[in-house]
Write an enzyme that holds these catalytic residues in place. Sequence first.
Site, PDB file in Angstrom:
ATOM      1  CB  CYS A 143      -0.393   5.363 -15.792  1.00  0.00           C
ATOM      2  SG  CYS A 143       0.834   4.304 -15.022  1.00  0.00           S
ATOM      3  NE  ARG A 181      -0.478  -3.114  -8.279  1.00  0.00           N
ATOM      4  CZ  ARG A 181       0.143  -1.986  -7.979  1.00  0.00           C
ATOM      5  NH1 ARG A 181       0.942  -1.937  -6.918  1.00  0.00           N
ATOM      6  NH2 ARG A 181      -0.009  -0.926  -8.718  1.00  0.00           N
ATOM      7  CD  GLU A 208       0.486  -6.775  -3.204  1.00  0.00           C
ATOM      8  OE1 GLU A 208       1.609  -7.100  -2.758  1.00  0.00           O
ATOM      9  OE2 GLU A 208       0.253  -5.670  -3.736  1.00  0.00           O
ATOM     10  NE  ARG A 261       1.525  -5.078   1.261  1.00  0.00           N
ATOM     11  CZ  ARG A 261       2.057  -4.224   0.392  1.00  0.00           C
ATOM     12  NH1 ARG A 261       2.003  -4.467  -0.893  1.00  0.00           N
ATOM     13  NH2 ARG A 261       2.644  -3.137   0.814  1.00  0.00           N
ATOM     14  CD  GLU A 318      -2.065   5.406 -12.471  1.00  0.00           C
ATOM     15  OE1 GLU A 318      -2.374   4.215 -12.298  1.00  0.00           O
ATOM     16  OE2 GLU A 318      -0.958   5.777 -12.873  1.00  0.00           O
ATOM     17  CG  ASP A 327       5.722   5.904  -1.410  1.00  0.00           C
ATOM     18  OD1 ASP A 327       5.301   6.039  -2.585  1.00  0.00           O
ATOM     19  OD2 ASP A 327       6.235   4.849  -0.989  1.00  0.00           O
ATOM     20  CD  GLU A 368       3.039   3.458  -1.593  1.00  0.00           C
ATOM     21  OE1 GLU A 368       3.945   2.641  -1.464  1.00  0.00           O
ATOM     22  OE2 GLU A 368       2.496   3.716  -2.696  1.00  0.00           O
ATOM     23  CG  ASN A 405       2.326   6.287  -5.853  1.00  0.00           C
ATOM     24  OD1 ASN A 405       1.397   6.701  -6.544  1.00  0.00           O
ATOM     25  ND2 ASN A 405       2.926   5.146  -6.095  1.00  0.00           N
ATOM     26  CB  CYS A 434       0.581   8.427 -13.007  1.00  0.00           C
ATOM     27  SG  CYS A 434       1.841   7.245 -12.524  1.00  0.00           S
ATOM     28  NE  ARG A 477      -2.224  -0.426   0.562  1.00  0.00           N
ATOM     29  CZ  ARG A 477      -0.999  -0.592   0.031  1.00  0.00           C
ATOM     30  NH1 ARG A 477      -0.171   0.423  -0.029  1.00  0.00           N
ATOM     31  NH2 ARG A 477      -0.626  -1.761  -0.417  1.00  0.00           N
TER      32      ARG A 477
HETATM   33  P1  ATP Z   1       3.401  -1.169  -1.885  1.00  0.00           P
HETATM   34  O1  ATP Z   1       4.814  -0.722  -1.739  1.00  0.00           O
HETATM   35  O2  ATP Z   1       2.561  -0.933  -0.675  1.00  0.00           O
HETATM   36  O3  ATP Z   1       3.277  -2.558  -2.448  1.00  0.00           O
HETATM   37  P2  ATP Z   1       3.289  -0.122  -4.456  1.00  0.00           P
HETATM   38  O4  ATP Z   1       4.526   0.685  -4.479  1.00  0.00           O
HETATM   39  O5  ATP Z   1       3.277  -1.459  -5.074  1.00  0.00           O
HETATM   40  O6  ATP Z   1       2.749  -0.218  -2.961  1.00  0.00           O
HETATM   41  P3  ATP Z   1       2.078   1.481  -6.405  1.00  0.00           P
HETATM   42  O7  ATP Z   1       2.289   0.559  -7.527  1.00  0.00           O
HETATM   43  O8  ATP Z   1       2.953   2.652  -6.304  1.00  0.00           O
HETATM   44  O9  ATP Z   1       2.107   0.724  -5.024  1.00  0.00           O
HETATM   45  O10 ATP Z   1       0.530   1.869  -6.399  1.00  0.00           O
HETATM   46  C1  ATP Z   1       0.071   3.092  -5.933  1.00  0.00           C
HETATM   47  C2  ATP Z   1      -1.016   2.952  -4.917  1.00  0.00           C
HETATM   48  O11 ATP Z   1      -1.857   1.837  -5.169  1.00  0.00           O
HETATM   49  C3  ATP Z   1      -0.504   2.721  -3.531  1.00  0.00           C
HETATM   50  O12 ATP Z   1      -0.104   3.926  -2.940  1.00  0.00           O
HETATM   51  C4  ATP Z   1      -1.721   2.156  -2.864  1.00  0.00           C
HETATM   52  O13 ATP Z   1      -2.620   3.195  -2.563  1.00  0.00           O
HETATM   53  C5  ATP Z   1      -2.345   1.307  -3.949  1.00  0.00           C
HETATM   54  N1  ATP Z   1      -1.968  -0.113  -3.825  1.00  0.00           N
HETATM   55  C6  ATP Z   1      -0.895  -0.732  -4.348  1.00  0.00           C
HETATM   56  N2  ATP Z   1      -0.881  -2.046  -4.043  1.00  0.00           N
HETATM   57  C7  ATP Z   1      -2.000  -2.263  -3.309  1.00  0.00           C
HETATM   58  C8  ATP Z   1      -2.564  -3.424  -2.691  1.00  0.00           C
HETATM   59  N3  ATP Z   1      -1.990  -4.608  -2.799  1.00  0.00           N
HETATM   60  N4  ATP Z   1      -3.721  -3.287  -2.017  1.00  0.00           N
HETATM   61  C9  ATP Z   1      -4.339  -2.096  -1.916  1.00  0.00           C
HETATM   62  N5  ATP Z   1      -3.849  -0.970  -2.476  1.00  0.00           N
HETATM   63  C10 ATP Z   1      -2.695  -1.032  -3.168  1.00  0.00           C
HETATM   64 ZN    ZN Z   2       0.845   5.128 -12.944  1.00  0.00          ZN
HETATM   65 MG    MG Z   3       3.460  -3.394  -4.294  1.00  0.00          MG
END
Ligand code: ATP
Ligand code: ZN
Ligand code: MG
Length: 498
Positions: free
Chosen positions: A301, A331, A333, A342, A350, A411, A429, A432, A457, A464
């Site tokens: 976004c 990211r 992680e 993850r 998006e 979520d 999750e 979202n 968004c 996931r």
């Molecule tokens: P989480 O709490 O699981 O770390 P987030 O709140 O960081 O998720 P958002 O930034 O809201 O996730 O991203 C939206 C979507 O992106 C999530 O619902 C998920 O589908 C996907 N997503 C986020 N982080 C990851 C990841 N590390 N691996 C795979 N998919 C991801």
């Molecule tokens: Zn966004």
């Molecule tokens: Mg996260």
Amino acid sequence: MIFDLKVIFTFSNEIFLIKNELQSSISNFNETLLEKDKSVKIDIKDINKNLLSIDIISEGIFRPHNALLQMKNFLSKELGKKHHLGIREITIESYTIDFDLEKKPIKKINIPFADVKINEKQATIILKNVDEEFLRRNYIDRMISLVKEKVENQYYEGKEEFWKLIWKSNEKKHTWSNDPTEEMTKLGWLKQGPTKGKWFYRPQAATILKTMEIIAIEEVLKPLGFEEIIESNIVPFNVWLKTGHLEGMPGEIYYVTEPATRDVEKWERFIDLTKITKDVPLDELQKNVSLPTAGICYAQCPLIYWSFKGKTISEESLPVLLYDKTAVSGRYESGGRHGIERVDEFHRIEPVYIGTKEQLFTLREKMIERYKHVFNDIFDLEWRMAWVTPWYMQQAGKISDNSTQETGTIDFEAYMPYRGDRAKSEWLEFQNLSILGDKYIKAFNIKAQKTELWSGCSGIGLERWTTAFLAQKGINPDKWPEGFRKYLKNLPKGLKFL
Ligand code: ATP
Ligand code: ZN
Ligand code: MG
């Protein structure tokens, strides 16, 4: 709030002889300030040779540092004309700000540029060695906000995150309780690597992931009128400064560096060392790359908002309904990595929406309806929806439990049988959906002809969606629900290895 700014003006020449005139000038100037804020007081502490020491105190509506900058102009004009005196330098001896806190801090608070002293619910920040330029910028108010925010956050630390159930499906029969990543890896559908949190999807796994993409587009985005855009995978810092990502998750960003030069001569030694050692000469590399000024896409976004920066959107284009499925999210992680659910590099679609508040409320209902259709009728999933801490607050490193539910984040979570009991285990999750009010609209100065704009968004994580589905329905296509089999019932043969 009490602000106390102690300053020394250095003039280009002696001011002692015009002491009385100076005093009355300053007192006149103080009079004009009193019209803006009755609490501003300028005290002359000392007049000596070419030095004037003053103390500006206010209760804060009109900040002393703003008074100081105005006073500089005022005195320059007054004394310049009559006495040919200029102000050579302004030295800030100290700047002390007292303000009340809502809660008593639990532990010590530190911020850059100042000492912070706390006495019960009273905070004092003491700045030393700051210059005029520092005062000119809007740092002081941000420093006060930062202290308040840090105290507030101390009360959230260790607390359970805000979570409020909206809806849940019936319990569903799951066909197995295995971890899909492990099983797919055993079968050779997936391969871990080549670096941490990255995966290689062989044809079977790739087909499942791509089917998820097709379902999201055909069953959710197209029916609602979303149109596809393609954005850059690299996001410059100035965009993330506006969205708050750099404050929120600097430790999760994959930073991108550019070569400092393309000049072959400058790279010669690097090339030679590589040829001889068959290793990467990192010290040499460091000389030829710049510090990062961008990162790999974290969410899609920010660049969509950036593309509207400063634009006025025609009413007939509202609501704006766009999505990106090209940029790959990166990211870091770290310890949280698990399977393909993850990861450090993932594929998301998006959708981003911009429109009036009413348009977005209607859209949210319609999107939830389409999502429900996918998760109930196509995936036959056991899942639920809950209000959580709004996305933009998480992303800006903030914690809150008072999402208004006009704005806020929902979520979507799935039960993962391999993690154990449905009541006790953590659900995944898998996507979202947020409405964010005018936060990004303001940040990127986006306008409509007549109406007030809001935006939001939704993050559809393909990895996931895939693991949520496979964790409940298994990896044998014969056992998949009919709705899903309409999209995919035969997996590619893939490869055999000896
Ligand atoms: P989480 O709490 O699981 O770390 P987030 O709140 O960081 O998720 P958002 O930034 O809201 O996730 O991203 C939206 C979507 O992106 C999530 O619902 C998920 O589908 C996907 N997503 C986020 N982080 C990851 C990841 N590390 N691996 C795979 N998919 C991801
Ligand atoms: Zn966004
Ligand atoms: Mg996260």
